[in-house]
Write an enzyme that holds these catalytic residues in place. Structure first.
Site, short mmCIF file in Angstrom:
data_model
loop_
_atom_site.label_atom_id
_atom_site.label_comp_id
_atom_site.label_asym_id
_atom_site.label_seq_id
_atom_site.Cartn_x
_atom_site.Cartn_y
_atom_site.Cartn_z
N GLY A 196 0.82 -1.21 0.00
CA GLY A 196 0.00 0.00 0.00
C GLY A 196 0.86 1.26 0.00
O GLY A 196 2.09 1.20 -0.09
N LEU B 265 -3.62 -7.66 -1.49
CA LEU B 265 -3.70 -6.95 -2.78
C LEU B 265 -5.13 -6.49 -3.08
O LEU B 265 -5.47 -6.28 -4.24
CB LEU B 265 -3.16 -7.82 -3.93
CG LEU B 265 -1.68 -8.25 -3.78
CD1 LEU B 265 -1.28 -9.16 -4.94
CD2 LEU B 265 -0.75 -7.03 -3.73
N SER C 85 -4.66 7.32 13.35
CA SER C 85 -5.01 8.49 12.54
C SER C 85 -5.39 9.67 13.43
O SER C 85 -5.94 9.48 14.52
CB SER C 85 -6.21 8.11 11.66
OG SER C 85 -6.78 9.25 11.07
N TYR D 75 -14.80 3.96 9.93
CA TYR D 75 -13.35 3.87 9.73
C TYR D 75 -12.62 4.46 10.93
O TYR D 75 -11.73 3.83 11.52
CB TYR D 75 -12.93 4.61 8.44
CG TYR D 75 -11.47 4.95 8.42
CD1 TYR D 75 -10.53 3.97 8.12
CD2 TYR D 75 -11.01 6.23 8.74
CE1 TYR D 75 -9.17 4.26 8.14
CE2 TYR D 75 -9.67 6.53 8.76
CZ TYR D 75 -8.75 5.55 8.47
OH TYR D 75 -7.41 5.84 8.50
N LYS E 34 -10.08 2.79 14.18
CA LYS E 34 -8.76 3.25 14.67
C LYS E 34 -8.82 3.46 16.19
O LYS E 34 -7.90 3.09 16.92
CB LYS E 34 -8.34 4.53 13.95
CG LYS E 34 -8.05 4.34 12.47
CD LYS E 34 -6.91 3.35 12.25
CE LYS E 34 -6.71 2.97 10.80
NZ LYS E 34 -5.73 1.90 10.59
N ARG F 144 -5.69 21.44 7.07
CA ARG F 144 -5.15 20.12 7.41
C ARG F 144 -3.64 20.23 7.53
O ARG F 144 -3.02 21.12 6.99
CB ARG F 144 -5.46 19.10 6.30
CG ARG F 144 -6.92 18.81 6.09
CD ARG F 144 -7.48 17.91 7.19
NE ARG F 144 -8.87 17.60 6.92
CZ ARG F 144 -9.89 18.42 7.19
NH1 ARG F 144 -9.68 19.59 7.74
NH2 ARG F 144 -11.13 18.05 6.90
N ASP G 56 -16.48 16.63 7.28
CA ASP G 56 -15.17 17.29 7.29
C ASP G 56 -15.00 18.15 8.54
O ASP G 56 -15.90 18.93 8.89
CB ASP G 56 -15.02 18.20 6.06
CG ASP G 56 -14.37 17.48 4.89
OD1 ASP G 56 -13.81 16.39 5.11
OD2 ASP G 56 -14.43 18.01 3.77
N1 UFG Z 1 -11.05 18.15 -0.49
C1 UFG Z 1 -11.65 18.90 -1.47
N2 UFG Z 1 -11.96 18.28 -2.63
C2 UFG Z 1 -11.70 16.97 -2.88
C3 UFG Z 1 -11.08 16.21 -1.86
C4 UFG Z 1 -10.78 16.84 -0.67
O1 UFG Z 1 -11.90 20.09 -1.30
O2 UFG Z 1 -12.02 16.47 -3.97
C5 UFG Z 1 -10.70 18.80 0.77
C6 UFG Z 1 -11.45 18.24 1.98
O3 UFG Z 1 -12.68 18.88 2.13
C7 UFG Z 1 -10.47 18.52 3.10
C8 UFG Z 1 -9.10 18.45 2.42
O4 UFG Z 1 -9.34 18.58 1.03
O5 UFG Z 1 -10.65 19.82 3.56
C9 UFG Z 1 -8.41 17.13 2.68
O6 UFG Z 1 -9.28 16.08 2.33
P1 UFG Z 1 -8.77 14.58 2.20
O7 UFG Z 1 -9.95 13.75 1.80
O8 UFG Z 1 -7.56 14.51 1.35
O9 UFG Z 1 -8.29 14.23 3.67
P2 UFG Z 1 -9.13 14.23 5.03
O10 UFG Z 1 -8.44 15.18 5.93
O11 UFG Z 1 -10.56 14.41 4.84
O12 UFG Z 1 -8.97 12.71 5.46
C10 UFG Z 1 -7.71 12.24 5.89
C11 UFG Z 1 -7.59 10.75 5.58
C12 UFG Z 1 -8.57 9.95 6.39
C13 UFG Z 1 -8.50 10.30 7.83
C14 UFG Z 1 -8.63 11.78 8.03
C15 UFG Z 1 -8.40 12.16 9.45
O13 UFG Z 1 -7.81 10.53 4.20
O14 UFG Z 1 -8.24 8.58 6.24
O15 UFG Z 1 -7.65 12.47 7.25
O16 UFG Z 1 -8.80 13.45 9.68
F1 UFG Z 1 -9.50 9.70 8.53
#
Ligand code: UFG
Length: 342
Positions: free
Chosen positions: A11, A34, A126, A151, A155, A234, A301
């Site tokens: 992964g 896989l 996480s 999910y 964790k 983030r 979010d």
């Molecule tokens: N975002 C967009 N458009 C997209 C995808 C994401 O604007 O198409 C924004 C989201 O709203 C967020 C930021 O980009 O503000 C980050 O989003 P991600 O999906 O990349 O990451 P997350 O912070 O939501 O999630 C990550 C991990 C999860 C974990 C989480 C913990 O992917 O596995 O952090 O907070 F649970």
């Protein structure tokens, strides 16, 4: 030579950690079914390190199949456990799949490790366990919030299982839980990286696939949050920095330098960035334009989260090597390399 099991080693994060472990002289045994990765990742690892890791295609929910690994290899020093289902949205739709995959596999690994007297275990956790923190940056002592998704709950429960095990009479096992913030980027060689199946849910692969033309347009999920530009914050961290912390944490366990039988570390850069700042960083580091629009908020979010990473720095001796520009540039290099390979 010391052997270490890396579950989920084909992964995204697992493959980077496999590379670092091999480069440090460990013999790596990858266990992966896989289900969300490809066997060709092993070639990438071999190209980078000159060594092909041992590989066992096993579903960790099958305990007797997993036992074969413990019987086959001697001198296993410990395990780094990445294998898990990780799509937040899917976990809401298929909670049982998540509880089964993520918890049954963990329980099987722990039972086998106890049985075969292998003490050192690193668990992929996480920052989702903190939910929306009341105080930023988040320290390891920040309160755990009710999980937003099955999910995230797996964790939390995973950490609780390990904590309870440390309290069991006669326990010999030692655990490190690493709470990842937002790992992004790819290995500097662009030989391994993130390869989501289907339409990506995460920001960076969505950006790279939009720029490549595979997806039409990125939607920024909301610009009306209470942040400096209205988009969520983030803590993005280079996957290679995440990886180096695993090796340090594993060495800490091997050297018996741990002070508790379960230690927790935040793995984040310590800096928060908004979605628009990430888009800007991507554009300035690659010279490519990101086609995006502002859309509605995405359910679940959090507004803002970023890490206090002092504990990992002081106790593990962790040093961060990569900038935000390195993260976005390497993600793009990897995306381009993937299309060359196809
Ligand atoms: N975002 C967009 N458009 C997209 C995808 C994401 O604007 O198409 C924004 C989201 O709203 C967020 C930021 O980009 O503000 C980050 O989003 P991600 O999906 O990349 O990451 P997350 O912070 O939501 O999630 C990550 C991990 C999860 C974990 C989480 C913990 O992917 O596995 O952090 O907070 F649970």
């Amino acid at each position: 030579m010391s052997k270490v099991i890396v579950t989920g080693g084909t992964g995204y994060i697992g493959s980077h950690v496999a590379v670092d472990l091999i480069n440090k002289g460990f013999e790596v045994i990858i266990i992966d079914d896989l289900s969300n990765s490809e066997i060709s990742v092993l070639d990438g690892i071999e190209k980078i390190t000159g060594t092909k890791p041992f590989f066992e295609k096993i579903d960790l929910c099958d305990k007797e199949a997993t036992r074969i690994v413990f019987e086959k290899y001697s001198d296993i020093q410990g395990a780094i456990h990445f294998a898990a289902s990780k799509a937040v949205g899917e976990s809401v739709e298929q909670p049982i799949k998540y509880y089964k995959n993520n918890l049954q596999s963990l329980l099987n690994m722990i039972e086998l490790m106890i049985e075969y007297k292998i003490d050192n275990f690193i668990f992929s956790s996480s920052c989702t366990v903190y939910g929306q923190p009341d105080i930023l940056p988040v320290t390891e002592e920040s309160p755990i919030k009710i999980a937003e998704s099955p999910y995230g709950n797996t964790k939390q429960i995973g950490e609780e299982i390990l904590t309870d095990q440390t309290k069991a009479p006669g326990n010999q096992m030692k655990f490190v839980c690493l709470r990842y913030f937002n790992p992004i980027g790819a290995h500097p060689t662009a030989l391994i990286g993130e390869k989501p199946s289907g339409i990506p849910a995460n920001l960076i692969p969505y950006i790279t696939k939009t720029v490549k033309g595979e997806l039409e347009q990125l939607t920024v999920f909301g610009d009306d949050y209470d942040t400096r530009d209205g988009t969520p914050i983030r803590d993005y961290i280079h996957v290679c920095d995440i990886s180096s912390a695993h090796v340090l944490a594993f060495e800490r366990l091997l050297n018996n330098a741990n002070t508790e039988n379960l230690e927790i570390y935040n793995l984040g850069s310590g800096e928060g960035h908004t979605v628009l700042e990430i888009i800007n960083a991507f554009e300035s580091s690659t010279g490519e334009k990101v086609n995006y629009k502002i859309g509605p908020r995405r359910a679940g979010d959090v507004i803002a989260t970023y890490a206090n990473n002092d504990k990992a720095k002081t106790q593990l001796g962790w040093k961060l090597k990569y900038t935000l520009q390195d993260m976005t540039r390497s993600a793009w290099a990897w995306e381009q390399k993937m299309s060359q390979a196809n």
